[in-house]
Each structure stands twice: as structure tokens, then as C-alpha cells.
Design a protein around this motif. Sequence first.
Motif: not given
Length: 123
Positions: A32-46
Motif C-alpha cells: 500500500x503506497x510503497x509500504x508492506x503491511x501484513x494482516x491475519x487472513x481471518x475475519x474476526x466476525x465468523x
Amino acid sequence: MAQHYVGTWDEFTDGEPKIVDVKGRSVGIYKVSGKLHAILNYCPHQGASLCKGPVTSWVTSPLPGQFVYEQEGEIVRCPWHHWEFDIKTGGLVVDHKVRTKTYEVFVESFDLSVEQGKVYIEA
């Protein structure tokens, strides 16, 4: 925390996550805009695979019929129930108390190297 190699800089494209396995966890890495970001591939909803959802913008409406697009390319929408999360913070856009886990991303680069920067995630 240990660092895990996840690829080289040129393997990441704006708007498309690279999904990797880190210590048995599925993680989506976004550029995103020349920078890397990492998130868990899991939606906390369900529990949906959050990173399989579309990358979009946050849309606001100051007046009827007027739309403002904010945070373009920074929001991921859950493919099941359309909950929207900020890729940079992991927070649910409408309530930042609800969130998915984020991870620190490091890019190793060398001034005299012919290799593209190597990317590591800390988990």
C-alpha cells in the motif's frame, strides 16, 4: 519473535495480497503506497478468509448523492459479510476496537546487491 522469509519486494503488487503461511497461520501481505503491511487472513466476525476479499476504498457521503472515496486501496472487505478492515491497522473501519491481527514487515535491502529486497515478517 522470529523473522520469516516471505519473498522479494518485486513479488508484491498494489491491491493484491500475497497470502503466506507463517508458523501455521495464514497471513496476507499487502503493498500500500510503497509500504508492506501484513494482516491475519481471518475475519474476526465468523472466520472467513479475510484476504480473499476485495481491496477497496472507504466511501463516505457528506450529502445525499455525493460520495467521497477515502483511503483508496487501504481497505479489505470480508468476502462473506462485507465487514471492512483497514489494511494498515487491522481495525474494523466502523469500530477500531474490533480488529484482525497485524504483523510487522521488514524489507532487507543492500546498496550493492543485485537482488531485490528480501521481505520478512515477524511472528
